[in-house]
Design a protein around this motif. Structure first.
Motif, PDB file in Angstrom:
ATOM      1  N   PHE A  42      -7.299  -0.940   9.415  1.00  0.00           N
ATOM      2  CA  PHE A  42      -6.894   0.040   8.404  1.00  0.00           C
ATOM      3  C   PHE A  42      -7.806   1.258   8.438  1.00  0.00           C
ATOM      4  CE2 PHE A  42      -7.463   1.931   4.150  1.00  0.00           C
ATOM      5  CZ  PHE A  42      -6.200   2.478   4.006  1.00  0.00           C
ATOM      6  N   ARG A  43      -9.106   1.064   8.308  1.00  0.00           N
ATOM      7  CA  ARG A  43     -10.029   2.182   8.224  1.00  0.00           C
ATOM      8  C   ARG A  43     -10.570   2.610   9.581  1.00  0.00           C
ATOM      9  NH1 ARG A  43     -12.069   5.201   4.888  1.00  0.00           N
ATOM     10  NH2 ARG A  43     -10.928   4.167   3.224  1.00  0.00           N
ATOM     11  N   GLY A  44     -10.570   1.737  10.559  1.00  0.00           N
ATOM     12  CA  GLY A  44     -11.116   2.057  11.862  1.00  0.00           C
ATOM     13  C   GLY A  44     -10.299   3.088  12.623  1.00  0.00           C
ATOM     14  N   PRO A  45     -10.796   3.527  13.773  1.00  0.00           N
ATOM     15  CA  PRO A  45     -10.088   4.559  14.548  1.00  0.00           C
ATOM     16  C   PRO A  45      -8.755   4.097  15.116  1.00  0.00           C
ATOM     17  CG  PRO A  45     -12.001   3.742  15.761  1.00  0.00           C
ATOM     18  CD  PRO A  45     -12.097   3.176  14.384  1.00  0.00           C
ATOM     19  N   TRP A  46      -8.564   2.778  15.262  1.00  0.00           N
ATOM     20  CA  TRP A  46      -7.307   2.269  15.826  1.00  0.00           C
ATOM     21  C   TRP A  46      -6.723   1.209  14.905  1.00  0.00           C
ATOM     22  CZ3 TRP A  46     -11.894   1.961  18.889  1.00  0.00           C
ATOM     23  CH2 TRP A  46     -12.073   3.085  19.731  1.00  0.00           C
ATOM     24  N   GLY A  47      -5.434   1.251  14.754  1.00  0.00           N
ATOM     25  CA  GLY A  47      -4.735   0.270  13.929  1.00  0.00           C
ATOM     26  C   GLY A  47      -3.248   0.405  14.134  1.00  0.00           C
ATOM     27  N   GLY A  48      -2.514  -0.448  13.468  1.00  0.00           N
ATOM     28  CA  GLY A  48      -1.077  -0.412  13.650  1.00  0.00           C
ATOM     29  C   GLY A  48      -0.341  -1.187  12.594  1.00  0.00           C
ATOM     30  N   SER A  49       0.934  -1.407  12.841  1.00  0.00           N
ATOM     31  CA  SER A  49       1.824  -1.974  11.824  1.00  0.00           C
ATOM     32  C   SER A  49       2.018  -3.479  11.929  1.00  0.00           C
ATOM     33  CB  SER A  49       3.197  -1.276  11.908  1.00  0.00           C
ATOM     34  OG  SER A  49       3.743  -1.406  13.214  1.00  0.00           O
ATOM     35  N   HIS A  50       1.446  -4.122  12.943  1.00  0.00           N
ATOM     36  CA  HIS A  50       1.573  -5.586  13.032  1.00  0.00           C
ATOM     37  C   HIS A  50       0.337  -6.203  13.692  1.00  0.00           C
ATOM     38  CE1 HIS A  50       3.617  -3.801  16.585  1.00  0.00           C
ATOM     39  NE2 HIS A  50       3.018  -4.765  17.256  1.00  0.00           N
ATOM     40  N   CYS A  51      -0.849  -5.666  13.361  1.00  0.00           N
ATOM     41  CA  CYS A  51      -2.095  -6.099  14.015  1.00  0.00           C
ATOM     42  C   CYS A  51      -2.626  -7.430  13.503  1.00  0.00           C
ATOM     43  CB  CYS A  51      -3.197  -5.056  13.812  1.00  0.00           C
ATOM     44  SG  CYS A  51      -2.880  -3.453  14.578  1.00  0.00           S
ATOM     45  N   ARG A  52      -2.502  -7.666  12.223  1.00  0.00           N
ATOM     46  CA  ARG A  52      -3.301  -8.746  11.647  1.00  0.00           C
ATOM     47  C   ARG A  52      -2.479  -9.936  11.167  1.00  0.00           C
ATOM     48  NH1 ARG A  52      -5.176  -4.586   6.882  1.00  0.00           N
ATOM     49  NH2 ARG A  52      -3.335  -4.758   5.567  1.00  0.00           N
ATOM     50  N   ASP A  53      -3.159 -11.042  11.036  1.00  0.00           N
ATOM     51  CA  ASP A  53      -2.565 -12.289  10.570  1.00  0.00           C
ATOM     52  C   ASP A  53      -2.587 -12.282   9.044  1.00  0.00           C
ATOM     53  OD1 ASP A  53      -1.657 -14.868  10.253  1.00  0.00           O
ATOM     54  OD2 ASP A  53      -3.606 -15.780  10.664  1.00  0.00           O
ATOM     55  N   SER A  54      -1.601 -11.657   8.444  1.00  0.00           N
ATOM     56  CA  SER A  54      -1.555 -11.486   6.998  1.00  0.00           C
ATOM     57  C   SER A  54      -0.112 -11.290   6.562  1.00  0.00           C
ATOM     58  CB  SER A  54      -2.392 -10.267   6.586  1.00  0.00           C
ATOM     59  OG  SER A  54      -2.248  -9.985   5.200  1.00  0.00           O
ATOM     60  N   PRO A  55       0.230 -11.687   5.336  1.00  0.00           N
ATOM     61  CA  PRO A  55       1.584 -11.424   4.846  1.00  0.00           C
ATOM     62  C   PRO A  55       1.871  -9.926   4.715  1.00  0.00           C
ATOM     63  CG  PRO A  55       0.469 -13.063   3.487  1.00  0.00           C
ATOM     64  CD  PRO A  55      -0.568 -12.464   4.381  1.00  0.00           C
ATOM     65  N   VAL A  56       0.801  -9.115   4.673  1.00  0.00           N
ATOM     66  CA  VAL A  56       0.950  -7.677   4.477  1.00  0.00           C
ATOM     67  C   VAL A  56       0.234  -6.941   5.603  1.00  0.00           C
ATOM     68  CG1 VAL A  56       0.487  -5.736   2.936  1.00  0.00           C
ATOM     69  CG2 VAL A  56       1.081  -7.972   1.970  1.00  0.00           C
ATOM     70  N   THR A  82      -0.771  -3.029   7.561  1.00  0.00           N
ATOM     71  CA  THR A  82      -1.250  -1.732   7.107  1.00  0.00           C
ATOM     72  C   THR A  82      -0.095  -0.739   6.991  1.00  0.00           C
ATOM     73  OG1 THR A  82      -1.601  -0.698   9.265  1.00  0.00           O
ATOM     74  CG2 THR A  82      -3.339  -2.150   8.463  1.00  0.00           C
ATOM     75  N   ILE A  83      -0.390   0.414   6.407  1.00  0.00           N
ATOM     76  CA  ILE A  83       0.591   1.497   6.312  1.00  0.00           C
ATOM     77  C   ILE A  83       0.608   2.329   7.597  1.00  0.00           C
ATOM     78  CG2 ILE A  83       0.469   1.666   3.802  1.00  0.00           C
ATOM     79  CD1 ILE A  83      -1.504   4.012   4.171  1.00  0.00           C
ATOM     80  N   ARG A  84      -0.285   2.014   8.549  1.00  0.00           N
ATOM     81  CA  ARG A  84      -0.339   2.758   9.799  1.00  0.00           C
ATOM     82  C   ARG A  84       0.798   2.333  10.724  1.00  0.00           C
ATOM     83  NH1 ARG A  84      -6.707   2.768  11.477  1.00  0.00           N
ATOM     84  NH2 ARG A  84      -5.937   4.297  12.993  1.00  0.00           N
ATOM     85  N   SER A  85       1.304   3.263  11.502  1.00  0.00           N
ATOM     86  CA  SER A  85       2.375   2.960  12.445  1.00  0.00           C
ATOM     87  C   SER A  85       1.818   2.864  13.857  1.00  0.00           C
ATOM     88  CB  SER A  85       3.454   4.042  12.391  1.00  0.00           C
ATOM     89  OG  SER A  85       2.909   5.302  12.757  1.00  0.00           O
ATOM     90  N   CYS A  86       2.562   2.234  14.747  1.00  0.00           N
ATOM     91  CA  CYS A  86       2.164   2.163  16.149  1.00  0.00           C
ATOM     92  C   CYS A  86       3.408   1.954  17.001  1.00  0.00           C
ATOM     93  CB  CYS A  86       1.147   1.041  16.387  1.00  0.00           C
ATOM     94  SG  CYS A  86       1.804  -0.621  16.133  1.00  0.00           S
ATOM     95  N   ASN A  87       3.239   2.157  18.291  1.00  0.00           N
ATOM     96  CA  ASN A  87       4.343   1.994  19.223  1.00  0.00           C
ATOM     97  C   ASN A  87       4.088   0.851  20.195  1.00  0.00           C
ATOM     98  OD1 ASN A  87       5.815   4.298  18.229  1.00  0.00           O
ATOM     99  ND2 ASN A  87       4.295   5.597  19.253  1.00  0.00           N
ATOM    100  N   CYS A  88       3.283  -0.113  19.755  1.00  0.00           N
ATOM    101  CA  CYS A  88       2.932  -1.224  20.645  1.00  0.00           C
ATOM    102  C   CYS A  88       4.163  -2.081  20.952  1.00  0.00           C
ATOM    103  CB  CYS A  88       1.856  -2.097  20.019  1.00  0.00           C
ATOM    104  SG  CYS A  88       0.291  -1.239  19.744  1.00  0.00           S
ATOM    105  N   ALA A  89       4.283  -2.466  22.206  1.00  0.00           N
ATOM    106  CA  ALA A  89       5.366  -3.361  22.596  1.00  0.00           C
ATOM    107  C   ALA A  89       5.129  -4.753  22.026  1.00  0.00           C
ATOM    108  CB  ALA A  89       5.455  -3.422  24.117  1.00  0.00           C
ATOM    109  N   GLN A  90       6.169  -5.529  21.928  1.00  0.00           N
ATOM    110  CA  GLN A  90       6.062  -6.884  21.419  1.00  0.00           C
ATOM    111  C   GLN A  90       5.027  -7.677  22.213  1.00  0.00           C
ATOM    112  OE1 GLN A  90       7.739  -7.983  18.742  1.00  0.00           O
ATOM    113  NE2 GLN A  90       6.760  -9.989  18.802  1.00  0.00           N
ATOM    114  N   GLY A  91       4.071  -8.288  21.516  1.00  0.00           N
ATOM    115  CA  GLY A  91       3.054  -9.085  22.174  1.00  0.00           C
ATOM    116  C   GLY A  91       1.859  -8.306  22.679  1.00  0.00           C
TER     117      GLY A  91
END
Length: 507
Positions: free
Chosen positions: A228-242, A244-253
């Protein structure tokens, strides 16, 4: 399941109907705390606190200022300090008899509830039998507990050494790692907290806990993979029900943030430590750092890099252990990793001073060249209490309760995040939750201290206690006893929402 446990699993229904159907004896202050229609009534409870007849508040503060170390004043919560007199399960009572819903659990420490009747009975029984002796003698409760604790950990983590605290446990883990590997340097994340002893203070990477003296020699802090606060993040990075609000274009997996943070860890290896290291410390979810979570596979890949450099991997489970994260008993299990050493404390004994280090036989055997002795570690009283805690977690389904109520709470908090500009992030697992406050979502600049303090105070004045953390003090920490109910969660949510509304209207 006993009667205490049954209270925790009432079916989902409107709170108004619940209160009408369950009228009867209740604690003080069970009436609505505000005339506002969007603030729910505090849930009732069936416990009446003992009337306080001790010294006055003024006298208490006079003693605190005169005879207690000034650090106790520095860390006193709230502009108007809390004067706590008694606790019962998820409730705390002040000297005036007012009731508070405790959603911080003595800093994530009261795992199964304040003065839980089963834990209290185990303590009383042991005190009447054998209050203290050290492990220079052989006594049943220590050995029974070590076997029971080890049964909750995967092979080969089966050798237990008991301490008094998490700081002691981490100090011991440092010594074990250095003896076993023959190496000296340690790596831990920025924003991590691993204790306040001279040795563990080097691992801790939060400026408020630092002193201008030499501590923790050989410790290097590396970038925290905060998506969330670091220089890199995305929309499906972490093991959590929720997420971040950040978006990314990472491919599946594939997770670009994960790769970038791993590059930073490699940079630390190439620039800041020798080619061989002793250990890598990480909390599965950062506690005082603000419930920070890493990309899903980061720890698994980091462990591999550490072991290639001769180091052991240490999971600091002081705040994440004992079912708090919900889907697993230990936080490290959510990362699909197997540490070489696990340290634990806090919820291990529901607030009674206790900690532990669990490791492999091979590592344990390497730490026998000298004598390591702990006078109070593993004493009969601590072991009996801790054993009762393990039993209670299982018998009352508290791990499941953490998962279900924590997931529900985070989902509802995420709705508030989407509505209010100053709520930047909601994260965590189970009942290890952080809500990061910001000036605005675009910049993610931390909400100023005075604003955090005002909201924090308002929540307390409406009857709920939570914590604060984060590198900049910008994160509300929500870590209640695992015995809370759905009604408690809904009351907290209404209080939190009202406090945000009050702050926005008063700006």
């Amino acid at each position: 399941m006993n009667t205490v446990a049954l209270r925790h699993f009432k079916p989902l229904r409107a709170l108004a109907k619940f209160h009408q159907a369950n009228a009867g004896p209740s604690c003080q202050n069970s009436s609505t705390l505000s005339t506002s229609t969007d603030l729910l009534e505090m849930p009732p409870c069936d416990f009446t606190p003992t009337q306080y007849k001790g010294m006055s508040k003024d006298r208490i503060m006079e003693i605190r200022q005169t005879y207690c170390h000034p650090m106790t004043m520095k860390v006193t919560f709230y502009k108007k300090p809390m004067f706590i007199n008694q606790g019962h399960m998820q409730w705390l009572f002040d000297v005036d008899g007012r009731r508070y819903l405790d959603f911080f659990a003595g800093v994530a420490t009261v795992s199964v509830g304040h003065c839980h009747p089963g834990v209290t009975a185990a303590a009383e029984k042991q005190l009447r039998t054998l209050g203290h002796t050290s492990h220079i003698y052989v006594f049943p409760s220590m050995h029974e507990y070590c076997e029971k604790l080890a049964s909750h950990l995967p092979d080969p983590l089966k050798v237990v050494y008991l301490t008094n605290s998490g700081s002691e446990a981490n100090d011991l883990a440092i010594c074990m790692a250095r003896m076993y590997t023959g190496n000296f340097d340690l790596i831990a994340f920025r924003g991590g907290y691993h204790g306040g002893s001279p040795q563990s203070m080097g691992l801790t990477s939060l400026h408020g806990y630092k002193y201008p003296i030499a501590t923790g020699l050989g410790c290097t802090n590396t970038m925290c993979p905060d998506v969330f606060r670091g220089p890199w993040g995305g929309s499906h990075c972490r093991d959590s029900p929720v997420q971040t609000i950040r978006s990314c274009n990472c491919a599946q997996g594939y997770c670009m943030a994960n790769e970038k943070y791993l590059e930073q860890l490699k940079e630390t290896f190439y620039t800041s430590v020798p080619s061989r290291i002793a250990a890598f410390f990480a909390e599965p979810i950062q506690g005082i750092g603000g419930a920070v979570q890493y990309p899903k596979t980061f720890l698994k890949e980091a462990y591999k890099l550490v072991r290639e450099r001769g180091g052991v991997c240490i999971a600091d489970e002081v705040q994440t252990g004992f079912g708090r994260t919900g889907d697993h008993f230990w936080g490290f299990q959510g990362h699909d990793v197997l540490p070489d050493i696990v340290t634990m404390a806090k919820g291990i004994a529901n607030g009674f001073p206790m900690g532990a280090v669990v490791t492999t036989r091979e590592i344990a055997d390497s730490f026998t060249a000298g004598i390591h002795f702990n006078t109070f570690g593993g004493n009969p009283l601590a072991c009996s209490i801790a054993s009762s805690v393990l039993d209670t977690i299982k018998e009352e389904g508290l791990q499941k309760n953490s998962l279900e109520l924590g997931t529900y709470m985070m989902t509802e908090l995420a709705k508030l995040r989407d509505k209010y500009e100053i709520i930047g992030d909601v994260r965590g697992k189970g009942l290890q939750i952080g809500v990061e406050m910001v000036q605005d979502k675009a910049s993610r600049r931390p909400l100023p201290h005075q604003d955090m303090a005002a909201i924090f105070e308002d929540i307390k004045d409406m009857g709920v206690l939570i914590g604060k953390g984060g590198v900049y003090g910008q994160t509300f920490r929500i870590k209640p006893p695992m015995c809370i109910t759905l009604e408690d969660v809904n009351f907290f949510l209404s209080v939190f929402k009202k406090s945000i509304q009050n702050h926005m209207e008063g700006r």
